[in-house]
Design a protein around this motif. Structure first.
Motif, PDB file in Angstrom:
ATOM      1  N   PHE A  90      47.904  42.297  29.348  1.00 51.56           N
ATOM      2  CA  PHE A  90      47.110  43.404  29.869  1.00 51.56           C
ATOM      3  C   PHE A  90      47.870  44.191  30.940  1.00 51.56           C
ATOM      4  CE2 PHE A  90      42.653  41.554  28.741  1.00 51.56           C
ATOM      5  CZ  PHE A  90      42.935  41.752  27.396  1.00 51.56           C
ATOM      6  N   VAL A  91      48.863  43.570  31.582  1.00 56.70           N
ATOM      7  CA  VAL A  91      49.714  44.314  32.519  1.00 56.70           C
ATOM      8  C   VAL A  91      50.528  45.339  31.731  1.00 56.70           C
ATOM      9  CG1 VAL A  91      51.588  44.174  34.209  1.00 56.70           C
ATOM     10  CG2 VAL A  91      49.821  42.402  34.159  1.00 56.70           C
ATOM     11  N   ASP A  92      51.055  44.914  30.581  1.00 51.40           N
ATOM     12  CA  ASP A  92      51.790  45.851  29.728  1.00 51.40           C
ATOM     13  C   ASP A  92      50.866  46.942  29.196  1.00 51.40           C
ATOM     14  OD1 ASP A  92      54.066  44.258  30.051  1.00 51.40           O
ATOM     15  OD2 ASP A  92      53.552  43.045  28.307  1.00 51.40           O
ATOM     16  N   LEU A  93      49.649  46.570  28.894  1.00 55.13           N
ATOM     17  CA  LEU A  93      48.655  47.490  28.356  1.00 55.13           C
ATOM     18  C   LEU A  93      48.261  48.559  29.377  1.00 55.13           C
ATOM     19  CD1 LEU A  93      46.690  47.909  25.877  1.00 55.13           C
ATOM     20  CD2 LEU A  93      45.087  46.489  27.135  1.00 55.13           C
ATOM     21  N   ALA A 100      44.505  46.322  37.314  1.00 58.34           N
ATOM     22  CA  ALA A 100      43.696  46.730  36.160  1.00 58.34           C
ATOM     23  C   ALA A 100      43.637  45.607  35.128  1.00 58.34           C
ATOM     24  CB  ALA A 100      44.253  48.007  35.545  1.00 58.34           C
ATOM     25  N   ALA A 101      44.748  44.891  34.945  1.00 56.70           N
ATOM     26  CA  ALA A 101      44.778  43.758  34.007  1.00 56.70           C
ATOM     27  C   ALA A 101      43.799  42.674  34.439  1.00 56.70           C
ATOM     28  CB  ALA A 101      46.189  43.187  33.914  1.00 56.70           C
ATOM     29  N   LEU A 102      43.750  42.405  35.739  1.00 57.91           N
ATOM     30  CA  LEU A 102      42.829  41.400  36.263  1.00 57.91           C
ATOM     31  C   LEU A 102      41.381  41.834  36.045  1.00 57.91           C
ATOM     32  CD1 LEU A 102      42.107  38.848  37.819  1.00 57.91           C
ATOM     33  CD2 LEU A 102      42.552  40.108  39.939  1.00 57.91           C
ATOM     34  N   LEU A 103      41.064  43.081  36.321  1.00 55.46           N
ATOM     35  CA  LEU A 103      39.694  43.560  36.146  1.00 55.46           C
ATOM     36  C   LEU A 103      39.297  43.556  34.666  1.00 55.46           C
ATOM     37  CD1 LEU A 103      37.240  44.551  37.733  1.00 55.46           C
ATOM     38  CD2 LEU A 103      38.034  46.877  37.335  1.00 55.46           C
ATOM     39  N   LEU A 104      40.216  43.969  33.792  1.00 53.92           N
ATOM     40  CA  LEU A 104      39.917  43.961  32.359  1.00 53.92           C
ATOM     41  C   LEU A 104      39.687  42.536  31.865  1.00 53.92           C
ATOM     42  CD1 LEU A 104      39.569  45.477  29.716  1.00 53.92           C
ATOM     43  CD2 LEU A 104      42.064  45.408  29.433  1.00 53.92           C
ATOM     44  N   THR A 119      40.416  51.856  41.859  1.00 53.18           N
ATOM     45  CA  THR A 119      41.705  52.244  41.280  1.00 53.18           C
ATOM     46  C   THR A 119      41.877  51.636  39.894  1.00 53.18           C
ATOM     47  OG1 THR A 119      42.674  52.425  43.483  1.00 53.18           O
ATOM     48  CG2 THR A 119      44.208  52.198  41.631  1.00 53.18           C
ATOM     49  N   ALA A 120      41.522  50.360  39.749  1.00 55.82           N
ATOM     50  CA  ALA A 120      41.639  49.678  38.455  1.00 55.82           C
ATOM     51  C   ALA A 120      40.687  50.300  37.432  1.00 55.82           C
ATOM     52  CB  ALA A 120      41.349  48.190  38.620  1.00 55.82           C
ATOM     53  N   ARG A 121      39.464  50.594  37.846  1.00 53.50           N
ATOM     54  CA  ARG A 121      38.497  51.222  36.931  1.00 53.50           C
ATOM     55  C   ARG A 121      38.993  52.585  36.469  1.00 53.50           C
ATOM     56  NH1 ARG A 121      34.442  51.132  40.857  1.00 53.50           N
ATOM     57  NH2 ARG A 121      33.748  53.098  39.994  1.00 53.50           N
ATOM     58  N   LYS A 122      39.566  53.350  37.384  1.00 50.02           N
ATOM     59  CA  LYS A 122      40.103  54.666  37.034  1.00 50.02           C
ATOM     60  C   LYS A 122      41.204  54.509  35.983  1.00 50.02           C
ATOM     61  CE  LYS A 122      42.359  58.737  38.876  1.00 50.02           C
ATOM     62  NZ  LYS A 122      43.177  59.271  39.946  1.00 50.02           N
ATOM     63  N   ARG A 133      31.328  49.510  29.403  1.00 47.01           N
ATOM     64  CA  ARG A 133      31.429  49.055  28.024  1.00 47.01           C
ATOM     65  C   ARG A 133      32.916  49.050  27.669  1.00 47.01           C
ATOM     66  NH1 ARG A 133      27.878  52.118  23.739  1.00 47.01           N
ATOM     67  NH2 ARG A 133      29.131  53.860  24.471  1.00 47.01           N
ATOM     68  N   VAL A 134      33.398  47.898  27.243  1.00 50.08           N
ATOM     69  CA  VAL A 134      34.803  47.736  26.884  1.00 50.08           C
ATOM     70  C   VAL A 134      35.037  48.323  25.497  1.00 50.08           C
ATOM     71  CG1 VAL A 134      36.637  46.041  26.459  1.00 50.08           C
ATOM     72  CG2 VAL A 134      35.007  45.670  28.327  1.00 50.08           C
ATOM     73  N   ASN A 135      36.122  49.049  25.342  1.00 52.63           N
ATOM     74  CA  ASN A 135      36.498  49.648  24.068  1.00 52.63           C
ATOM     75  C   ASN A 135      37.461  48.699  23.348  1.00 52.63           C
ATOM     76  OD1 ASN A 135      37.576  51.163  21.948  1.00 52.63           O
ATOM     77  ND2 ASN A 135      37.483  53.075  23.107  1.00 52.63           N
ATOM     78  N   PHE A 136      36.901  47.768  22.589  1.00 53.63           N
ATOM     79  CA  PHE A 136      37.701  46.753  21.918  1.00 53.63           C
ATOM     80  C   PHE A 136      38.642  47.360  20.886  1.00 53.63           C
ATOM     81  CE2 PHE A 136      34.011  44.330  23.406  1.00 53.63           C
ATOM     82  CZ  PHE A 136      34.670  43.329  24.106  1.00 53.63           C
ATOM     83  N   GLU A 137      38.207  48.409  20.209  1.00 54.71           N
ATOM     84  CA  GLU A 137      39.053  49.051  19.204  1.00 54.71           C
ATOM     85  C   GLU A 137      40.313  49.617  19.852  1.00 54.71           C
ATOM     86  OE1 GLU A 137      38.889  52.690  15.979  1.00 54.71           O
ATOM     87  OE2 GLU A 137      37.010  51.844  16.697  1.00 54.71           O
ATOM     88  N   ARG A 138      40.142  50.301  20.967  1.00 54.20           N
ATOM     89  CA  ARG A 138      41.285  50.893  21.679  1.00 54.20           C
ATOM     90  C   ARG A 138      42.211  49.794  22.194  1.00 54.20           C
ATOM     91  NH1 ARG A 138      44.804  54.856  22.301  1.00 54.20           N
ATOM     92  NH2 ARG A 138      45.230  55.359  24.442  1.00 54.20           N
TER      93      ARG A 138
END
Length: 137
Positions: A33-36, A42-46, A85-88, A110-115
Motif C-alpha cells: 500500500f506504500v507503493d500504491l 496513507a498505507a496505514l490508514l487504508l 493528509t492520508a484521507r486526501k 467507502r473503499v474502492n476495491f476495484e480501483r
C-alpha cells in the motif's frame, strides 16, 4: 551494550498502566500500500479501513462505513492532521470516497476495491517487467 539496574518485567508487574500500554497490539499495514499510495501514512490508514470492514456490521448495505477521527487515532496512532493528509491522498487516488452524513455530522467512507485491485495489478506487472529487464542485462 552496558548493563542497567532497570528490570522491565518487574516494572510491568508493579505498574498496571505501563503494562497496558506495552500490551497494546502492534500497528501493521500492508507494505504494498506504500507503493500504491506513495505514503506510509496513507498505507496505514487504508490498511486500517480494510481491517475495520472485516468487523461485522461495520459497513452499511451500500458499503459505507462510519469513521471518527478519534477512532482512527485510537487504532492507528495517527493525529487528526495526519489522518486528513492520508484521507486526501486516498481520495485523490480514487482509492476511497468519503462524505459527511447525519446530525451531528460524521464521516462515512467507502473503499474502492476495484480501483485498489487494478492499481495492485499494475504494480505487480511493473515489478515483473522490471525483474525481466534486470535478468536480461
Amino acid at each position: 551494550m552496558g548493563t542497567s539496574d532497570f528490570d522491565l518485567a518487574a516494572e510491568l508487574q508493579k505498574n498496571g498502566s505501563l503494562a497496558m500500554m506495552v500490551a497494546q497490539p502492534p500497528i501493521a499495514f500492508h507494505r504494498v500500500f506504500v507503493d500504491l499510495t506513495g505514503s506510509a501514512t496513507a498505507a496505514l490508514l487504508l490498511s486500517a479501513c480494510l481491517e475495520q470492514q472485516e468487523v461485522p456490521g461495520a459497513m452499511n448495505e451500500h458499503g459505507w462505513m462510519e469513521v471518527s477521527a478519534q477512532g482512527w487515532e485510537d487504532r492507528t496512532g495517527l493525529s487528526r492532521k495526519e489522518q486528513a493528509t492520508a484521507r486526501k491522498t486516498l481520495r485523490e487516488l480514487g482509492l476511497f470516497e468519503e462524505h459527511r452524513t447525519g446530525y451531528p455530522a460524521r464521516f462515512e467512507i467507502r473503499v474502492n476495491f476495484e480501483r485498489i485491485s487494478k492499481r495492485l495489478i499494475e504494480i505487480a506487472q511493473r515489478r515483473m517487467s522490471q525483474s525481466a529487464q534486470k535478468a536480461v542485462h
